[in-house]
Write a protein that holds these residues in place. Structure first.
Motif, PDB file in Angstrom:
ATOM      1  N   ALA A  26      -1.114 -41.963  35.356  1.00 17.47           N
ATOM      2  CA  ALA A  26      -2.128 -40.506  35.350  1.00 17.47           C
ATOM      3  C   ALA A  26      -3.268 -41.061  34.905  1.00 17.47           C
ATOM      4  O   ALA A  26      -4.112 -40.512  35.492  1.00 17.47           O
ATOM      5  CB  ALA A  26      -1.551 -39.992  34.827  1.00 17.47           C
ATOM      6  N   LEU A  27      -3.853 -41.946  33.951  1.00 17.08           N
ATOM      7  CA  LEU A  27      -4.655 -42.513  33.994  1.00 17.08           C
ATOM      8  C   LEU A  27      -5.810 -43.027  35.263  1.00 17.08           C
ATOM      9  O   LEU A  27      -6.760 -42.781  35.241  1.00 17.08           O
ATOM     10  CB  LEU A  27      -5.110 -43.113  32.402  1.00 17.08           C
ATOM     11  N   ALA A  28      -4.748 -43.729  35.700  1.00 17.80           N
ATOM     12  CA  ALA A  28      -5.616 -45.000  37.128  1.00 17.80           C
ATOM     13  C   ALA A  28      -6.534 -43.753  38.060  1.00 17.80           C
ATOM     14  O   ALA A  28      -7.265 -43.649  38.712  1.00 17.80           O
ATOM     15  CB  ALA A  28      -4.847 -45.965  36.969  1.00 17.80           C
ATOM     16  N   LYS A  29      -5.366 -42.852  38.168  1.00 18.88           N
ATOM     17  CA  LYS A  29      -6.009 -42.074  39.251  1.00 18.88           C
ATOM     18  C   LYS A  29      -6.920 -41.435  38.885  1.00 18.88           C
ATOM     19  O   LYS A  29      -8.124 -40.810  39.567  1.00 18.88           O
ATOM     20  CB  LYS A  29      -4.506 -40.982  39.351  1.00 18.88           C
ATOM     21  N   GLN A  30      -7.220 -40.515  38.062  1.00 19.92           N
ATOM     22  CA  GLN A  30      -8.346 -40.137  36.924  1.00 19.92           C
ATOM     23  C   GLN A  30      -9.684 -40.423  37.151  1.00 19.92           C
ATOM     24  O   GLN A  30     -10.284 -40.156  37.716  1.00 19.92           O
ATOM     25  CB  GLN A  30      -7.899 -39.519  35.366  1.00 19.92           C
ATOM     26  N   MET A  31      -9.488 -41.944  36.948  1.00 22.73           N
ATOM     27  CA  MET A  31     -10.386 -42.846  37.115  1.00 22.73           C
ATOM     28  C   MET A  31     -11.219 -43.379  38.590  1.00 22.73           C
ATOM     29  O   MET A  31     -12.361 -43.000  38.896  1.00 22.73           O
ATOM     30  CB  MET A  31      -9.992 -44.623  35.760  1.00 22.73           C
ATOM     31  N   ILE A  32     -10.703 -43.027  38.936  1.00 20.49           N
ATOM     32  CA  ILE A  32     -10.549 -43.434  40.574  1.00 20.49           C
ATOM     33  C   ILE A  32     -11.074 -41.916  41.642  1.00 20.49           C
ATOM     34  O   ILE A  32     -11.348 -42.373  42.314  1.00 20.49           O
ATOM     35  CB  ILE A  32     -10.598 -44.368  41.449  1.00 20.49           C
ATOM     36  N   ARG A  33     -10.779 -40.481  41.265  1.00 20.11           N
ATOM     37  CA  ARG A  33     -10.675 -39.398  41.264  1.00 20.11           C
ATOM     38  C   ARG A  33     -11.910 -39.675  42.278  1.00 20.11           C
ATOM     39  O   ARG A  33     -11.493 -38.496  43.219  1.00 20.11           O
ATOM     40  CB  ARG A  33      -9.644 -38.227  40.800  1.00 20.11           C
ATOM     41  N   THR A  34     -13.060 -39.615  42.314  1.00 19.06           N
ATOM     42  CA  THR A  34     -14.332 -39.404  42.336  1.00 19.06           C
ATOM     43  C   THR A  34     -14.914 -39.961  43.090  1.00 19.06           C
ATOM     44  O   THR A  34     -15.966 -39.721  43.520  1.00 19.06           O
ATOM     45  CB  THR A  34     -15.279 -38.535  41.461  1.00 19.06           C
ATOM     46  N   ILE A  35     -13.715 -41.134  43.374  1.00 21.58           N
ATOM     47  CA  ILE A  35     -14.416 -42.539  44.046  1.00 21.58           C
ATOM     48  C   ILE A  35     -14.754 -41.890  46.016  1.00 21.58           C
ATOM     49  O   ILE A  35     -13.693 -42.244  46.445  1.00 21.58           O
ATOM     50  CB  ILE A  35     -14.188 -43.863  44.068  1.00 21.58           C
ATOM     51  N   PRO A  36     -15.963 -41.681  46.640  1.00 20.74           N
ATOM     52  CA  PRO A  36     -15.590 -41.684  48.389  1.00 20.74           C
ATOM     53  C   PRO A  36     -15.522 -43.398  48.669  1.00 20.74           C
ATOM     54  O   PRO A  36     -16.370 -43.804  49.034  1.00 20.74           O
ATOM     55  CB  PRO A  36     -16.932 -41.561  48.668  1.00 20.74           C
ATOM     56  N   PHE A  37     -14.532 -44.043  48.511  1.00 18.10           N
ATOM     57  CA  PHE A  37     -13.497 -45.151  48.978  1.00 18.10           C
ATOM     58  C   PHE A  37     -15.003 -45.578  50.174  1.00 18.10           C
ATOM     59  O   PHE A  37     -14.485 -46.707  50.465  1.00 18.10           O
ATOM     60  CB  PHE A  37     -12.110 -45.628  48.882  1.00 18.10           C
ATOM     61  N   GLN A  38     -14.262 -44.813  51.085  1.00 11.29           N
ATOM     62  CA  GLN A  38     -14.764 -45.333  52.269  1.00 11.29           C
ATOM     63  C   GLN A  38     -15.701 -45.106  52.858  1.00 11.29           C
ATOM     64  O   GLN A  38     -16.584 -45.981  53.758  1.00 11.29           O
ATOM     65  CB  GLN A  38     -14.175 -44.654  53.944  1.00 11.29           C
ATOM     66  N   ASP A  39     -17.100 -45.381  51.223  1.00 10.69           N
ATOM     67  CA  ASP A  39     -18.280 -45.243  51.238  1.00 10.69           C
ATOM     68  C   ASP A  39     -18.906 -45.772  50.745  1.00 10.69           C
ATOM     69  O   ASP A  39     -19.924 -46.782  51.247  1.00 10.69           O
ATOM     70  CB  ASP A  39     -18.921 -43.799  51.054  1.00 10.69           C
ATOM     71  N   VAL A  40     -18.419 -46.374  49.911  1.00 16.65           N
ATOM     72  CA  VAL A  40     -18.774 -47.770  48.823  1.00 16.65           C
ATOM     73  C   VAL A  40     -19.095 -49.024  49.271  1.00 16.65           C
ATOM     74  O   VAL A  40     -18.749 -49.196  49.949  1.00 16.65           O
ATOM     75  CB  VAL A  40     -17.848 -46.846  47.191  1.00 16.65           C
ATOM     76  N   ARG A  41     -20.644 -49.555  48.887  1.00 14.12           N
ATOM     77  CA  ARG A  41     -20.825 -50.840  49.334  1.00 14.12           C
ATOM     78  C   ARG A  41     -19.843 -52.025  48.327  1.00 14.12           C
ATOM     79  O   ARG A  41     -19.506 -52.814  48.916  1.00 14.12           O
ATOM     80  CB  ARG A  41     -21.838 -50.763  49.435  1.00 14.12           C
TER      81      ARG A  41
END
Length: 202
Positions: A26-41
Motif C-alpha cells: 500500500a505504501l509502495a503504490k502511494q509512493m509511485i501513484r503520481t509518476i507518469p511512467f510512460q513519459d519519464v526519462r
C-alpha cells in the motif's frame, strides 16, 4: 526470508535502515501513484532495502526509462543486484545518495524526473541529510520531483527548506503507518534564497 534479512540489518544498523519491517504494498503504490511512467526519462531510488518500491517501479516503467537504484547496505545491494541487474536500463549501485550527481554523470543522464526515497531522514545525521537533499535538488532541477516517506511529520518543515511545494498523504496500511511527502521546485527555491542573500549584501 527477505523480512528476516531486513530485521537483521535493522538490528545491526538501526539509524540507516530506519524501520524494523519492509514497506507495505500500500505504501509502495502511494509512493509511485503520481509518476507518469510512460513519459519519464529517468527515475532514481534512494535506500531501496529489499526492493518493495523497486519492484513496483520496474513493473511499470518504460523500457527506455533509465532507473538508478542506490543502496548503501551491502546485503541489500546484493539482493537487488541478483534480482535486477540484467534488466534493460536498470542500474543497481552500491553507494550513497550523497553522491547522486556522480552517478547521474557516470550514466550520462540529461534529466532526472523523479527521485523516490526510502531513507530515514529522522534518524540520519543532519550533516548527511543536508548533503543528500542539496545533491537531490541539484540533479532534479526546476522540473523534477522528490517523493519520500517518513513515520511522522517531524521533517516536514525541514523538507520545505529545500522545496518550494510539498504535499503530504497518510498511509495507514503500513507498519507503522507512514506519511508520503511529494516535493517539487527545489532549485527554484534555492535560487530565490540566493537572490535574497545577494540583495541583503548589496
Amino acid at each position: 526470508m527477505k523480512t528476516l534479512q531486513f530485521v537483521g540489518e535493522y538490528i545491526k544498523h538501526p539509524r540507516v535502515v530506519g524501520a524494523v519491517m519492509p514497506s507495505s504494498k500500500a505504501l509502495a503504490k502511494q509512493m509511485i501513484r503520481t509518476i507518469p511512467f510512460q513519459d519519464v526519462r529517468c527515475i532514481i531510488e534512494y535506500g531501496p532495502g529489499t526492493g518493495v518500491f523497486t519492484e513496483e517501479i520496474i513493473r511499470r516503467k518504460a523500457s527506455r526509462t533509465i532507473f538508478l537504484v542506490i543502496e548503501t547496505n551491502p546485503q541489500f545491494h546484493a539482493i537487488l543486484k541478483e534480482k535486477y541487474q540484467n534488466i534493460k536500463n536498470v542500474h543497481i549501485i552500491h553507494g550513497s545518495a550523497e553522491h547522486v550527481n556522480e552517478y547521474v554523470e557516470k550514466y550520462e543522464i540529461e534529466a532526472v524526473d523523479y527521485i523516490v526515497s526510502g531513507l530515514p531522514f529522522t534518524s540520519l545525521p543532519v550533516s548527511v541529510s543536508e548533503k543528500i537533499l542539496t545533491a537531490t535538488v541539484a540533479v532534479l532541477g526546476d522540473e523534477g520531483n522528490f517523493i519520500t516517506f517518513q513515520y511522522s511529520k517531524i521533517k516536514r518543515q525541514y523538507f520545505k527548506a529545500y522545496f518550494q511545494t510539498l504535499s503530504c498523504k497518510r498511509v495507514w496500511l503500513n507498519v507503522p503507518p507512514a506519511y508520503v511527502f511529494t516535493c517539487h521546485n527545489g532549485l527554484k527555491l534555492m535560487r530565490k534564497s540566493e537572490e535574497k542573500c545577494q540583495k541583503n549584501i548589496f
